[in-house]
Enzyme design. Structure first.
Site: not given
Ligand code: SDX
Length: 385
Positions: A228, A267, A321
């Site tokens: 997050h 996201h 981010d």
């Molecule tokens: C914030 O909720 C909000 O509004 C949060 C926020 C806010 O303003 O409060 O916007 C702030 O938290 C922004 C996010 C910051 N975090 C990151 O950047 C960390 C990297 N991103 C992730 O870990 C991920 O994208 C999340 C946690 C943000 C969202 O995850 P989800 O919705 O649970 O997505 P998921 O884990 O179900 O992934 C779906 C697929 C997966 O692949 P498969 O297993 O289906 O093959 O997408 C892939 C994931 O591996 N994936 C990514 C990825 N994010 C998702 N692959 C590579 N890099 C990534 N960053």
């Protein structure tokens, strides 16, 4: 023996994905179109014309303030940004090594003990507590940083607005007006985002009719989690590791092959470009040119190109981010303060949702689908193997 096992059809959504847990008029996100509105106003308009103080008023009270209302609110923010002496001493004594989000958690809880409105539940009392927390968080962060780096603390300058005053307390000198404005815009962009994990954590705490200070501490704890908060800190670390744009392709493809996540992408709600990232990218570009240092932005843009090519079809795009860290780096904000700065901005979103939800409160109490055994005999310990 009847069992407690669930037998009916279940509506189970892991991580509450897609579950509507509240009614709210504070903000709305269109994850497919990449739109974000605060009380109906597009984030692009607020970034262009508003200030953090004005946006905070909008989020808390529901409408844009008149000139008099804004002046009154801004002067309350300035008056309440001063820390009680005991809290100031506490912040200065805290150890230099914990992550600043742990410091923030401790200091906000500590400040709550000296809040003169601590036990007031009337609307005015609660709003004063809310404004006090929003106003004090920047002071806590700046004081802690000055103390841990052996510098004299710099008390707030009551002639400066919220964003400029933070940079002043942090650096000990008045910020360049243009950069103070860019930081103000970054705070607006981070102020509110619906029921993200930290906001939801605050709401769950408040739904038990606990106090606003406890709710904010819950939110800080949730934001500390790397899924997050803190992704922007790790984005810069990644850009340093990559070192140059021509190495980006190999780095990203290897990471994806090893199922490692690229920070600053993806996201839960946005399945297209995060509108906040678009605006922050502009300022990251602008500051890179202003300082004639395009190292980070050139690697970042290369990563964006590769990630959209590889994962755009899965809805993985830059989130808030990805470019914010580059902006903060040019503003001289230390990397481990990026998430406390996120908390400083989001404190108003946390407070707005707590105030809104508790107006028509119902304690959060979801259920779990029981997957354990139906019935197990109790075996005395002497008979157990
Ligand atoms: C914030 O909720 C909000 O509004 C949060 C926020 C806010 O303003 O409060 O916007 C702030 O938290 C922004 C996010 C910051 N975090 C990151 O950047 C960390 C990297 N991103 C992730 O870990 C991920 O994208 C999340 C946690 C943000 C969202 O995850 P989800 O919705 O649970 O997505 P998921 O884990 O179900 O992934 C779906 C697929 C997966 O692949 P498969 O297993 O289906 O093959 O997408 C892939 C994931 O591996 N994936 C990514 C990825 N994010 C998702 N692959 C590579 N890099 C990534 N960053």
């Amino acid at each position: 023996m009847g069992v407690l096992k669930d037998t009916g059809a279940i509506e189970y959504s892991k991580g509450l994905e897609g579950v509507i847990a509240a009614l709210s008029s504070i903000s709305a996100i269109d994850g497919n179109e990449g739109k974000l509105i605060y009380r109906g106003i597009p984030i692009e308009m607020l970034a262009k014309y508003s200030s953090y103080e004005e946006t905070a008023y909008l989020l808390l009270y529901g409408d844009l303030p008149t000139r008099e209302e804004l002046d009154e609110f801004s002067s309350q923010m300035r008056e309440l940004r001063i820390l009680p002496k005991k809290v100031e001493d506490c912040v200065k004594e805290l150890p230099p090594n914990p992550h600043p989000m742990d410091i923030l958690k401790v200091a906000v809880a500590h400040a709550g003990l000296y809040d003169p409105d601590q036990y007031r539940c009337c609307r005015e009392g609660v709003m004063r507590k809310v404004i006090r927390i929003i106003a004090q968080i920047p002071t806590i962060i700046a004081y802690y940083h000055r103390a841990r780096t052996g510098q004299e603390i710099v008390p707030p300058d009551q002639n400066l607005g919220h964003a400029a005053n933070f940079l002043y307390m942090l650096h000990g000198k008045k910020p360049d007006e243009e950069e103070a404005r860019i930081f103000d815009i970054a705070l607006i962009l981070h102020a509110e985002h619906g029921l993200n994990a930290s906001t939801f954590a605050a709401m769950v705490t408040a739904s038990t009719l606990s106090d606003i200070n406890s709710a904010i501490v819950s939110a800080i704890g949730a934001l500390k989690g790397p899924l997050h908060g803190g992704a922007n800190e790790r984005v810069l670390k990644m850009l340093d590791e990559i070192g140059s744009p021509d190495k980006a392709e190999e780095y990203v493809l290897n990471a994806l092959k090893e199922k490692r996540r690229i920070m600053g992408f993806g996201h839960r709600v946005y399945k297209t470009y995060d509108p906040r990232a678009r605006i922050l990218k502009e300022y990251a570009e602008y500051l890179s040119d202003k300082y004639n240092d395009r190292k980070y932005i050139s690697i970042g843009e290369k990563i964006e190109e590769i990630m959209i090519r590889e994962l755009g079809n899965k809805g993985i795009f830059p989130n808030v981010d990805f470019y914010s860290g580059i902006v903060y780096q040019f503003l001289g904000i230390p990397r481990d303060l990026f998430t406390p700065v996120f908390a400083m901005a989001r404190s108003v979103g946390w407070a707005a949702h707590v105030c809104e939800y508790t107006q028509n409160n119902r304690i959060f109490r979801p259920r779990a689908y029981y997957t354990g055994p139906d019935y197990v005999e109790y075996v005395p310990i002497e008979n157990r193997r």
